[in-house]
Design an enzyme around this catalytic site. Structure first.
Site, mmCIF file in Angstrom:
data_model
loop_
_atom_site.group_PDB
_atom_site.id
_atom_site.type_symbol
_atom_site.label_atom_id
_atom_site.label_comp_id
_atom_site.label_asym_id
_atom_site.label_seq_id
_atom_site.Cartn_x
_atom_site.Cartn_y
_atom_site.Cartn_z
ATOM 1 N N ASN A 61 21.857 92.485 -66.296
ATOM 2 C CA ASN A 61 21.267 91.147 -66.168
ATOM 3 C C ASN A 61 21.127 90.663 -64.727
ATOM 4 O O ASN A 61 21.122 89.471 -64.454
ATOM 5 C CB ASN A 61 22.017 90.144 -67.059
ATOM 6 C CG ASN A 61 23.475 90.003 -66.678
ATOM 7 O OD1 ASN A 61 23.933 90.634 -65.732
ATOM 8 N ND2 ASN A 61 24.194 89.161 -67.399
ATOM 9 N N LYS A 81 22.986 92.875 -58.947
ATOM 10 C CA LYS A 81 23.561 94.002 -59.676
ATOM 11 C C LYS A 81 22.682 95.262 -59.572
ATOM 12 O O LYS A 81 21.514 95.186 -59.168
ATOM 13 C CB LYS A 81 23.765 93.596 -61.141
ATOM 14 C CG LYS A 81 24.784 92.447 -61.323
ATOM 15 C CD LYS A 81 25.046 92.175 -62.800
ATOM 16 C CE LYS A 81 26.037 91.044 -62.997
ATOM 17 N NZ LYS A 81 26.346 90.809 -64.442
ATOM 18 N N GLU A 136 36.741 85.170 -55.669
ATOM 19 C CA GLU A 136 35.771 86.270 -55.633
ATOM 20 C C GLU A 136 35.268 86.526 -54.214
ATOM 21 O O GLU A 136 35.126 87.685 -53.792
ATOM 22 C CB GLU A 136 34.610 85.948 -56.578
ATOM 23 C CG GLU A 136 35.046 85.946 -58.043
ATOM 24 C CD GLU A 136 33.986 85.445 -59.015
ATOM 25 O OE1 GLU A 136 34.282 85.380 -60.215
ATOM 26 O OE2 GLU A 136 32.861 85.109 -58.573
ATOM 27 N N TYR A 151 36.179 92.140 -62.737
ATOM 28 C CA TYR A 151 35.908 91.749 -64.128
ATOM 29 C C TYR A 151 37.176 91.801 -64.989
ATOM 30 O O TYR A 151 37.094 91.950 -66.210
ATOM 31 C CB TYR A 151 34.795 92.613 -64.714
ATOM 32 C CG TYR A 151 33.396 92.151 -64.336
ATOM 33 C CD1 TYR A 151 32.947 90.858 -64.651
ATOM 34 C CD2 TYR A 151 32.503 92.987 -63.677
ATOM 35 C CE1 TYR A 151 31.673 90.427 -64.319
ATOM 36 C CE2 TYR A 151 31.215 92.555 -63.338
ATOM 37 C CZ TYR A 151 30.815 91.275 -63.661
ATOM 38 O OH TYR A 151 29.538 90.838 -63.331
ATOM 39 N N HIS A 153 25.201 88.213 -60.741
ATOM 40 C CA HIS A 153 26.446 87.502 -61.087
ATOM 41 C C HIS A 153 26.537 86.256 -60.232
ATOM 42 O O HIS A 153 26.164 86.276 -59.063
ATOM 43 C CB HIS A 153 27.676 88.370 -60.792
ATOM 44 C CG HIS A 153 28.934 87.554 -60.684
ATOM 45 N ND1 HIS A 153 29.650 87.155 -61.793
ATOM 46 C CD2 HIS A 153 29.562 86.996 -59.614
ATOM 47 C CE1 HIS A 153 30.674 86.402 -61.391
ATOM 48 N NE2 HIS A 153 30.639 86.297 -60.072
#
Ligand code: ATP
Ligand code: MG
Length: 137
Positions: free
Chosen positions: A112, A9, A126, A49, A115
């Site tokens: 964070n 990320k 995905e 998302y 993913h």
């Protein structure tokens, strides 16, 4: 062999942690069989998302994921989905186990660092959102 979908990320790419995250991934025996650095569009982030659309943090999450480049990956290995979830650690780094990616690198529950798909079924969906078959080797 099983495959999972991973995103490094913006909080991690911004801090030059792509290599450090990949070292943990490869150290755990997962193989990076596809990888590219992209700037996610708003459409891509909202689709990706989509399950969180009604959550209070959705807007913030889409802003964050489109703020700077990310590295999208396909990881392959025995039990890749569960293994990657294990080495990622809990969503909130405050709850993440010692040695996990999020414990080592994450800044907050939002920023964070990584993913990972939560099921084999979602992994396939995905992966298909970001890679064509001939990019996975
Ligand atoms: P990911 O789907 O990114 O692998 P996850 O499965 O551990 O993470 P989810 O519950 O699917 O966690 O939430 C997706 C992402 O939304 C989280 O990784 C985090 O970046 C963000 N998020 C989740 N909960 C919060 C929250 N309370 N506040 C801000 N952001 C959040
Ligand atoms: Mg999730």
């Amino acid at each position: 062999l099983e495959r999972t979908f991973s995103i490094i990320k913006p909080d991690a790419t911004r801090r030059n942690l792509t290599g450090a995250v990949n070292a943990v991934i490869e150290g755990a025996g997962l193989r990076i069989v596809a990888q590219k650095r992209i700037k996610m569009t708003r459409d891509q982030a909202e689709t990706f998302y989509g399950v969180h659309r009604e959550r209070p943090f959705f807007g913030e999450l889409v802003e964050f994921m489109t703020s700077e480049p990310v590295v999208v990956q396909v990881l392959e290995g025995e039990g890749a989905v569960a293994k990657y979830r294990e080495i990622m650690g809990a969503t909130n780094p405050a709850n993440a186990a010692e040695g996990t990616i999020r414990k080592q690198f994450a800044l907050s529950v939002g920023e964070n660092s990584v993913h990972g798909s939560d099921s084999v079924e979602n992994a396939a969906i995905e992966v298909a959102q970001f890679f064509s078959g001939n990019e996975i080797v």
